[in-house]
Design a protein around this motif. Structure first.
Motif, PDB file in Angstrom:
ATOM      1  N   ARG A 185      35.881   9.387   7.895  1.00 18.65           N
ATOM      2  CA  ARG A 185      37.183   9.183   7.266  1.00 18.65           C
ATOM      3  C   ARG A 185      38.212   8.741   8.314  1.00 18.65           C
ATOM      4  NH1 ARG A 185      37.675  13.830   4.924  1.00 18.65           N
ATOM      5  NH2 ARG A 185      38.992  14.847   6.474  1.00 18.65           N
ATOM      6  N   ALA A 186      38.161   9.360   9.492  1.00 25.14           N
ATOM      7  CA  ALA A 186      39.085   8.981  10.564  1.00 25.14           C
ATOM      8  C   ALA A 186      38.809   7.548  11.022  1.00 25.14           C
ATOM      9  CB  ALA A 186      38.939   9.944  11.741  1.00 25.14           C
ATOM     10  N   LEU A 187      37.538   7.164  11.052  1.00 24.80           N
ATOM     11  CA  LEU A 187      37.164   5.794  11.407  1.00 24.80           C
ATOM     12  C   LEU A 187      37.797   4.811  10.429  1.00 24.80           C
ATOM     13  CD1 LEU A 187      35.416   3.530  12.701  1.00 24.80           C
ATOM     14  CD2 LEU A 187      33.554   4.273  11.191  1.00 24.80           C
ATOM     15  N   SER A 188      37.694   5.118   9.155  1.00 25.07           N
ATOM     16  CA  SER A 188      38.264   4.258   8.120  1.00 25.07           C
ATOM     17  C   SER A 188      39.771   4.126   8.292  1.00 25.07           C
ATOM     18  CB  SER A 188      37.931   4.821   6.737  1.00 25.07           C
ATOM     19  OG  SER A 188      38.511   4.038   5.716  1.00 25.07           O
ATOM     20  N   HIS A 219      29.737   5.649  16.502  1.00 29.19           N
ATOM     21  CA  HIS A 219      29.339   5.550  15.097  1.00 29.19           C
ATOM     22  C   HIS A 219      28.174   4.591  14.919  1.00 29.19           C
ATOM     23  CE1 HIS A 219      32.806   7.794  13.497  1.00 29.19           C
ATOM     24  NE2 HIS A 219      33.475   7.252  14.491  1.00 29.19           N
ATOM     25  N   ARG A 220      27.352   4.864  13.936  1.00 28.49           N
ATOM     26  CA  ARG A 220      26.236   3.991  13.625  1.00 28.49           C
ATOM     27  C   ARG A 220      26.748   2.656  13.108  1.00 28.49           C
ATOM     28  NH1 ARG A 220      22.702   7.455   9.541  1.00 28.49           N
ATOM     29  NH2 ARG A 220      24.756   7.457   8.535  1.00 28.49           N
ATOM     30  N   ALA A 221      26.027   1.584  13.446  1.00 28.69           N
ATOM     31  CA  ALA A 221      26.465   0.242  13.061  1.00 28.69           C
ATOM     32  C   ALA A 221      26.620   0.120  11.549  1.00 28.69           C
ATOM     33  CB  ALA A 221      25.462  -0.796  13.580  1.00 28.69           C
ATOM     34  N   ARG A 222      25.699   0.706  10.790  1.00 27.68           N
ATOM     35  CA  ARG A 222      25.774   0.581   9.336  1.00 27.68           C
ATOM     36  C   ARG A 222      26.990   1.289   8.765  1.00 27.68           C
ATOM     37  NH1 ARG A 222      20.522   4.167   7.453  1.00 27.68           N
ATOM     38  NH2 ARG A 222      21.366   6.249   7.884  1.00 27.68           N
ATOM     39  N   ASP A 223      27.421   2.394   9.408  1.00 26.50           N
ATOM     40  CA  ASP A 223      28.616   3.091   8.947  1.00 26.50           C
ATOM     41  C   ASP A 223      29.865   2.260   9.231  1.00 26.50           C
ATOM     42  OD1 ASP A 223      27.179   5.262   8.028  1.00 26.50           O
ATOM     43  OD2 ASP A 223      27.380   6.397   9.891  1.00 26.50           O
ATOM     44  N   VAL A 224      29.894   1.644  10.416  1.00 31.38           N
ATOM     45  CA  VAL A 224      31.051   0.813  10.774  1.00 31.38           C
ATOM     46  C   VAL A 224      31.143  -0.383   9.836  1.00 31.38           C
ATOM     47  CG1 VAL A 224      32.077  -0.641  12.566  1.00 31.38           C
ATOM     48  CG2 VAL A 224      30.989   1.529  13.194  1.00 31.38           C
ATOM     49  N   VAL A 225      30.001  -1.022   9.574  1.00 35.91           N
ATOM     50  CA  VAL A 225      29.984  -2.172   8.662  1.00 35.91           C
ATOM     51  C   VAL A 225      30.448  -1.757   7.268  1.00 35.91           C
ATOM     52  CG1 VAL A 225      28.481  -3.827   7.474  1.00 35.91           C
ATOM     53  CG2 VAL A 225      28.201  -3.425   9.927  1.00 35.91           C
ATOM     54  N   GLU A 226      29.972  -0.619   6.813  1.00 36.62           N
ATOM     55  CA  GLU A 226      30.357  -0.121   5.486  1.00 36.62           C
ATOM     56  C   GLU A 226      31.862   0.086   5.382  1.00 36.62           C
ATOM     57  OE1 GLU A 226      29.871   4.057   3.041  1.00 36.62           O
ATOM     58  OE2 GLU A 226      28.137   3.338   4.179  1.00 36.62           O
ATOM     59  N   VAL A 227      32.454   0.652   6.431  1.00 32.19           N
ATOM     60  CA  VAL A 227      33.891   0.907   6.439  1.00 32.19           C
ATOM     61  C   VAL A 227      34.669  -0.405   6.468  1.00 32.19           C
ATOM     62  CG1 VAL A 227      35.788   1.829   7.832  1.00 32.19           C
ATOM     63  CG2 VAL A 227      33.745   3.205   7.448  1.00 32.19           C
ATOM     64  N   VAL A 228      34.215  -1.351   7.282  1.00 30.71           N
ATOM     65  CA  VAL A 228      34.897  -2.646   7.385  1.00 30.71           C
ATOM     66  C   VAL A 228      34.839  -3.394   6.059  1.00 30.71           C
ATOM     67  CG1 VAL A 228      34.822  -4.926   8.455  1.00 30.71           C
ATOM     68  CG2 VAL A 228      34.576  -2.874   9.870  1.00 30.71           C
ATOM     69  N   VAL A 229      33.682  -3.442   5.442  1.00 32.63           N
ATOM     70  CA  VAL A 229      33.530  -4.140   4.157  1.00 32.63           C
ATOM     71  C   VAL A 229      34.433  -3.513   3.098  1.00 32.63           C
ATOM     72  CG1 VAL A 229      31.929  -4.602   2.257  1.00 32.63           C
ATOM     73  CG2 VAL A 229      31.196  -4.969   4.626  1.00 32.63           C
ATOM     74  N   ALA A 230      34.461  -2.190   3.046  1.00 35.74           N
ATOM     75  CA  ALA A 230      35.296  -1.496   2.071  1.00 35.74           C
ATOM     76  C   ALA A 230      36.772  -1.792   2.303  1.00 35.74           C
ATOM     77  CB  ALA A 230      35.052   0.009   2.142  1.00 35.74           C
ATOM     78  N   ALA A 231      37.181  -1.851   3.578  1.00 35.02           N
ATOM     79  CA  ALA A 231      38.576  -2.133   3.910  1.00 35.02           C
ATOM     80  C   ALA A 231      38.962  -3.548   3.513  1.00 35.02           C
ATOM     81  CB  ALA A 231      38.804  -1.937   5.414  1.00 35.02           C
ATOM     82  N   ILE A 232      38.079  -4.501   3.749  1.00 32.20           N
ATOM     83  CA  ILE A 232      38.349  -5.910   3.384  1.00 32.20           C
ATOM     84  C   ILE A 232      38.466  -6.041   1.868  1.00 32.20           C
ATOM     85  CG2 ILE A 232      37.382  -8.233   3.353  1.00 32.20           C
ATOM     86  CD1 ILE A 232      36.213  -7.644   6.126  1.00 32.20           C
ATOM     87  N   ALA A 249      44.403   0.794   9.777  1.00 32.54           N
ATOM     88  CA  ALA A 249      45.716   0.707  10.410  1.00 32.54           C
ATOM     89  C   ALA A 249      45.866  -0.535  11.281  1.00 32.54           C
ATOM     90  CB  ALA A 249      45.970   1.964  11.253  1.00 32.54           C
ATOM     91  N   ARG A 250      44.778  -1.196  11.568  1.00 34.79           N
ATOM     92  CA  ARG A 250      44.843  -2.397  12.397  1.00 34.79           C
ATOM     93  C   ARG A 250      45.385  -3.556  11.567  1.00 34.79           C
ATOM     94  NH1 ARG A 250      42.069  -1.401  17.270  1.00 34.79           N
ATOM     95  NH2 ARG A 250      42.199  -3.614  17.779  1.00 34.79           N
ATOM     96  N   GLY A 251      45.830  -4.607  12.240  1.00 36.09           N
ATOM     97  CA  GLY A 251      46.476  -5.725  11.559  1.00 36.09           C
ATOM     98  C   GLY A 251      45.558  -6.563  10.692  1.00 36.09           C
ATOM     99  N   GLY A 252      45.222  -7.757  11.169  1.00 34.57           N
ATOM    100  CA  GLY A 252      44.390  -8.673  10.398  1.00 34.57           C
ATOM    101  C   GLY A 252      42.910  -8.390  10.539  1.00 34.57           C
ATOM    102  N   LYS A 253      42.108  -9.286   9.958  1.00 32.04           N
ATOM    103  CA  LYS A 253      40.658  -9.109   9.982  1.00 32.04           C
ATOM    104  C   LYS A 253      40.106  -9.149  11.404  1.00 32.04           C
ATOM    105  CE  LYS A 253      39.795 -11.109   5.405  1.00 32.04           C
ATOM    106  NZ  LYS A 253      39.114 -12.202   4.667  1.00 32.04           N
ATOM    107  N   LEU A 254      40.635 -10.064  12.217  1.00 24.93           N
ATOM    108  CA  LEU A 254      40.133 -10.184  13.587  1.00 24.93           C
ATOM    109  C   LEU A 254      40.395  -8.907  14.369  1.00 24.93           C
ATOM    110  CD1 LEU A 254      38.854 -11.841  15.815  1.00 24.93           C
ATOM    111  CD2 LEU A 254      41.117 -12.804  16.335  1.00 24.93           C
ATOM    112  N   SER A 255      41.598  -8.368  14.218  1.00 24.15           N
ATOM    113  CA  SER A 255      41.933  -7.124  14.907  1.00 24.15           C
ATOM    114  C   SER A 255      41.026  -5.993  14.438  1.00 24.15           C
ATOM    115  CB  SER A 255      43.395  -6.767  14.651  1.00 24.15           C
ATOM    116  OG  SER A 255      43.722  -5.533  15.249  1.00 24.15           O
ATOM    117  N   MET A 256      40.731  -5.982  13.141  1.00 23.88           N
ATOM    118  CA  MET A 256      39.865  -4.947  12.597  1.00 23.88           C
ATOM    119  C   MET A 256      38.451  -5.063  13.169  1.00 23.88           C
ATOM    120  SD  MET A 256      38.820  -4.170   8.631  1.00 23.88           S
ATOM    121  CE  MET A 256      40.530  -4.104   8.097  1.00 23.88           C
TER     122      MET A 256
END
Length: 237
Positions: free
Chosen positions: A193-196, A219-232, A201-208
């Motif tokens: 949750r803190a990762l998300s 963090h595991r790569a799949r968890d990071v990808v999951e969080v990024v996709v959900a945020a986008i 809180a970061r700016g654009g997609k590149l910053s994220m």
């Protein structure tokens, strides 16, 4: 594997200036005396340095002082003689300290009737100890005397392994009891949750994406990808 910061607390910190075992004798943790206040401030500072600002249980960094608790490894309620014993004190994050206290409370209620029947005060039994301690004896210092991983006498990595994503694996009975008692595997949910929140809180997609790369150490790569996709996806809505 995640960097745990320290294996155990060594050397044992000294009593803060102006305090000693003798001057604190007979006082309680809630005593509002200058001696107790000075001790708490000084030992917290010393332990933060010795523990590299990491929780004695989960080994996460403790950023905020208000959320950093002075933990009594052996319950001071059952063993008031060890209230100011430095080898009984370590710093824990609020999450771990709350979970441990909850476990102790549940454990005490569960076994209180059994001990009362035997005529033995139940609060003299502590889940982290292998045997009850009766009488005015010195604080135990041998690893064989503890059922949980003690931050002063056990090497953490010999008993607990922390994998990416904050998954805790018990390698020994002591490690498994500690993980279960402090609910360490709940930490992964908190950290995800803190990762998300950090990436959101970061700016654009590149910053994220740049931020996401920096998170791969813990963090595991799949968890990071999951969080990024959900945020986008949320930003597109």
């Amino acid at each position: 594997m995640i960097n745990i910061g320290f294996e155990r607390i060594e050397p044992v910190p000294n009593y803060p200036d102006g305090t000693s075992a003798a001057t604190l004798s007979g006082l309680t943790w809630s005593s509002g005396t200058n001696q107790v206040s000075s001790f708490k401030v000084g030992i917290k500072k010393a332990l933060r340095k010795s523990q590299f600002a990491r929780c004695c249980f989960c080994r996460r960094l403790m950023y905020h002082d208000y959320a950093t608790h002075i933990e009594h490894f052996v319950d001071k309620g059952g063993y008031p003689a060890y209230t100011f014993e430095i080898r009984n004190l370590a710093l824990a994050c609020g999450t771990c300290n709350t979970n441990k206290n909850g476990y102790f409370s549940t454990w005490a209620k569960r076994f209180s009737k059994r001990y009362m029947i035997r005529g033995i005060p139940y609060n003299a039994y502590c889940p982290v100890l292998k045997n009850q301690i009766l009488g005015n004896v010195n604080f135990p210092t041998s690893s064989a005397e503890f059922r949980w991983v003690n931050p002063y006498v056990h090497n953490y990595s010999e008993h607990i392994e922390i994998k990416k994503g904050w998954f805790f694996h018990g390698k020994t009975p002591e490690g498994k009891r500690t993980i279960r008692g402090v609910k360490l595997n709940d930490v992964g949910v908190v950290e995800k949750r803190a990762l998300s929140e950090r990436l959101e809180a970061r700016g654009g997609k590149l910053s994220m994406l740049v931020g996401a790369l920096g998170e791969l150490e813990q963090h595991r790569a799949r968890d990071v990808v999951e969080v990024v996709v959900a945020a986008i996806k949320r930003r597109r809505q």
